[in-house]
Motif scaffolding. Structure first.
Motif, PDB file in Angstrom:
ATOM      1  N   LEU A 193       0.828  -1.203   0.000  1.00 44.62           N
ATOM      2  CA  LEU A 193       0.000   0.000   0.000  1.00 44.62           C
ATOM      3  C   LEU A 193       0.867   1.260   0.000  1.00 44.62           C
ATOM      4  O   LEU A 193       0.598   2.221  -0.735  1.00 44.62           O
ATOM      5  CB  LEU A 193      -0.926  -0.007   1.218  1.00 44.62           C
ATOM      6  N   ILE A 194       1.907   1.251   0.823  1.00 47.90           N
ATOM      7  CA  ILE A 194       2.789   2.418   0.910  1.00 47.90           C
ATOM      8  C   ILE A 194       3.490   2.657  -0.416  1.00 47.90           C
ATOM      9  O   ILE A 194       3.592   3.803  -0.891  1.00 47.90           O
ATOM     10  CB  ILE A 194       3.816   2.224   2.045  1.00 47.90           C
TER      11      ILE A 194
ATOM     12  N   GLN B 213       1.021   4.189  -2.983  1.00 56.20           N
ATOM     13  CA  GLN B 213       0.708   5.591  -2.721  1.00 56.20           C
ATOM     14  C   GLN B 213       1.926   6.477  -2.935  1.00 56.20           C
ATOM     15  O   GLN B 213       1.800   7.633  -3.359  1.00 56.20           O
ATOM     16  CB  GLN B 213       0.189   5.743  -1.287  1.00 56.20           C
ATOM     17  N   TYR B 214       3.131   5.950  -2.647  1.00 57.52           N
ATOM     18  CA  TYR B 214       4.339   6.754  -2.817  1.00 57.52           C
ATOM     19  C   TYR B 214       4.553   7.137  -4.279  1.00 57.52           C
ATOM     20  O   TYR B 214       5.058   8.218  -4.581  1.00 57.52           O
ATOM     21  CB  TYR B 214       5.547   5.982  -2.292  1.00 57.52           C
TER      22      TYR B 214
ATOM     23  N   LYS C 109       2.223   7.866  -6.317  1.00 55.26           N
ATOM     24  CA  LYS C 109       1.305   8.973  -6.585  1.00 55.26           C
ATOM     25  C   LYS C 109       1.751  10.241  -5.870  1.00 55.26           C
ATOM     26  O   LYS C 109       1.671  11.345  -6.431  1.00 55.26           O
ATOM     27  CB  LYS C 109      -0.105   8.606  -6.131  1.00 55.26           C
ATOM     28  N   THR C 110       2.197  10.097  -4.622  1.00 55.59           N
ATOM     29  CA  THR C 110       2.557  11.261  -3.800  1.00 55.59           C
ATOM     30  C   THR C 110       3.932  11.038  -3.182  1.00 55.59           C
ATOM     31  O   THR C 110       4.047  10.722  -1.990  1.00 55.59           O
ATOM     32  CB  THR C 110       1.515  11.493  -2.693  1.00 55.59           C
TER      33      THR C 110
ATOM     34  N   TYR D 158       4.992  12.558   0.314  1.00 60.95           N
ATOM     35  CA  TYR D 158       4.433  12.124   1.591  1.00 60.95           C
ATOM     36  C   TYR D 158       5.536  11.512   2.454  1.00 60.95           C
ATOM     37  O   TYR D 158       6.213  10.568   2.033  1.00 60.95           O
ATOM     38  CB  TYR D 158       3.336  11.088   1.380  1.00 60.95           C
TER      39      TYR D 158
ATOM     40  N   MET E 148       1.812   9.601   5.331  1.00 60.85           N
ATOM     41  CA  MET E 148       1.544   8.243   4.887  1.00 60.85           C
ATOM     42  C   MET E 148       0.737   7.478   5.930  1.00 60.85           C
ATOM     43  O   MET E 148      -0.181   6.714   5.589  1.00 60.85           O
ATOM     44  CB  MET E 148       2.860   7.512   4.599  1.00 60.85           C
TER      45      MET E 148
ATOM     46  N   TRP F   9      -2.772   8.708   5.579  1.00 59.31           N
ATOM     47  CA  TRP F   9      -3.446   8.145   4.400  1.00 59.31           C
ATOM     48  C   TRP F   9      -3.857   6.699   4.647  1.00 59.31           C
ATOM     49  O   TRP F   9      -4.952   6.287   4.244  1.00 59.31           O
ATOM     50  CB  TRP F   9      -2.515   8.224   3.190  1.00 59.31           C
TER      51      TRP F   9
ATOM     52  N   GLN G 182      -7.734   4.652   4.651  1.00 60.36           N
ATOM     53  CA  GLN G 182      -8.038   3.412   3.947  1.00 60.36           C
ATOM     54  C   GLN G 182      -8.499   2.303   4.886  1.00 60.36           C
ATOM     55  O   GLN G 182      -8.650   1.152   4.475  1.00 60.36           O
ATOM     56  CB  GLN G 182      -6.797   2.926   3.179  1.00 60.36           C
TER      57      GLN G 182
ATOM     58  N   TYR H 229       1.778  -0.169 -12.308  1.00 59.45           N
ATOM     59  CA  TYR H 229       0.339   0.080 -12.397  1.00 59.45           C
ATOM     60  C   TYR H 229      -0.348  -0.825 -13.406  1.00 59.45           C
ATOM     61  O   TYR H 229      -1.525  -1.158 -13.251  1.00 59.45           O
ATOM     62  CB  TYR H 229       0.082   1.553 -12.754  1.00 59.45           C
TER      63      TYR H 229
END
Length: 373
Positions: A141-142, A145-146, A148-149, A152, A157, A160, A164, A321
């Motif tokens: 998950l980290i 998301q990393y 995308k952002t 963070y 993080m 976020w 979720q 992705y």
């Protein structure tokens, strides 16, 4: 009552080393399967790779007289013992020396081995605990998301993850991000200091425009998560066409798989400039000497070059992705089979918007036919 010493034969060590050389399972999984320490698995694998070439000295495998498989395993075992004791004469980091201690079927006691290696005997009995399934899930998950952002840090993080529905405090998130090598993008003084052991190459791509194929190649390493552990993925990409020229998986971060992927790419072409970051795999003499021998100019990202390897980083985002995050790989064989299918699709079928909706393979073939300016 003293624990009965476990006797490990040379055949057993060779079997473990050959399983590690296949690179379809992580070192932790192999250590659990064969009930040995992961450091010992890594040492046996390295010994096998370095010494097995001696069996082919005259260009033919020395089996003309018909030796059995057991004899071959025994020969590997003898070579392994000789090499291990030779290494003990070198001054290397504590982690490396700790992996040389043999608990079973050793010519020296554990106490004496520790004395020779300068180690505390109690430190040799510690076994690293692998990450739990929950931590591996959080790391996936980290990592997603990393991408995308990337700005963070551990605070955002953790926030976020809470949105979720995952309860993970900042301390836990910070430890996992540190283990993954992730850090929020921000300006920092003295970002990295070279140790002076390797030659520093300049960055040659400032104001340079790749106008044809094989002008610039680039490489990098990322990781591929599995149900248990992860594998390292290295690739070489052509800047002009975004075509993936070679890729390779490994269950460790040793530099050999990076040199292998470079050799595979150089077998089919040669760039004017080869760019990489200053990771130890790419600054090693074994890697840079191959490029210099081929007449290639070596370029390396340095201070202020956060986007120097942007094409490879963009490739990692696409691969993750469109392939990795959609799959749940069971083992290394499944990873290799699935990535082979995806890279064929990426190069030969997937249109690229920056290439006028051509595929990378089409752009690479057309770019090679252009004459240099």
């Amino acid at each position: 009552m003293a624990r009965k010493r476990r006797v490990l034969s040379s055949q057993f060590k060779a079997k473990v080393a050959m399983a590690a050389a296949k690179e379809d399972k992580t070192l932790s999984a192999l250590a659990s399967k064969f009930a040995v320490h992961s450091n010992q698995v890594s040492a046996w694998k390295k010994t096998l790779v370095e010494r097995v070439a001696e069996l082919f000295e005259d260009g033919r495998m020395k089996t003309e007289s018909g030796p059995s498989t057991d004899d071959w395993f025994a020969q590997i075992g003898r070579l392994q013992v000789e090499l291990e004791w030779l290494k003990k004469k070198a001054s290397l980091p504590v982690e490396a020396r700790r992996g040389w201690v043999e608990f079973d079927d050793a010519p020296l006691s554990v106490r004496r081995q520790c004395e020779l290696l300068g180690l505390g005997r109690s430190s040799c009995y510690y076994e690293a605990v692998p990450e739990s399934e929950e931590n591996l899930r959080l790391m996936r998950l980290i990592d997603g998301q990393y991408l995308k952002t990337p700005f963070y840090g551990s605070r955002r993080m953790a926030w976020w993850l809470g949105t979720q529905g995952t309860d993970a405090n900042r301390k836990r998130v910070r430890r996992l991000m540190r283990a993954m090598g992730l850090e929020a993008i921000r300006p920092k003084p003295r970002l990295s200091l070279p140790d002076g052991c390797h030659r520093m190459y300049p960055y040659l791509l400032r104001d340079f425009a790749a106008t044809r194929a094989d002008d610039v190649w680039s490489t990098d390493i990322t990781y591929v998560p599995m149900r248990r552990g992860f594998l390292s993925l290295a690739a070489v990409i052509d800047w002009f066409s975004r075509c993936v020229l070679a890729w390779r998986l490994s269950n460790s971060l040793e530099g050999r798989f990076c040199t292998d992927v470079l050799d595979e790419a150089l077998a089919n072409g040669r760039p004017l400039i080869f760019n990489a970051d200053q990771g130890c795999q790419f600054t090693a003499t074994a890697f840079t000497s191959r490029l210099e021998a081929a007449g290639v100019k070596v370029s390396m990202d340095g201070r202020g070059r956060c986007l120097g390897n942007v094409f490879v980083e963009r490739l990692w985002r696409t691969v993750k992705y469109e392939e990795i995050y959609l799959k749940d790989y069971a083992d290394g064989r499944e990873v290799e089979h699935s990535l082979a299918k995806y890279f064929r699709f990426y190069c030969d079928e997937r249109p690229h918007s920056s290439l006028g909706m051509r595929t990378p393979a089409e752009a690479y073939a057309e770019g090679r036919s252009r004459k240099p300016a």
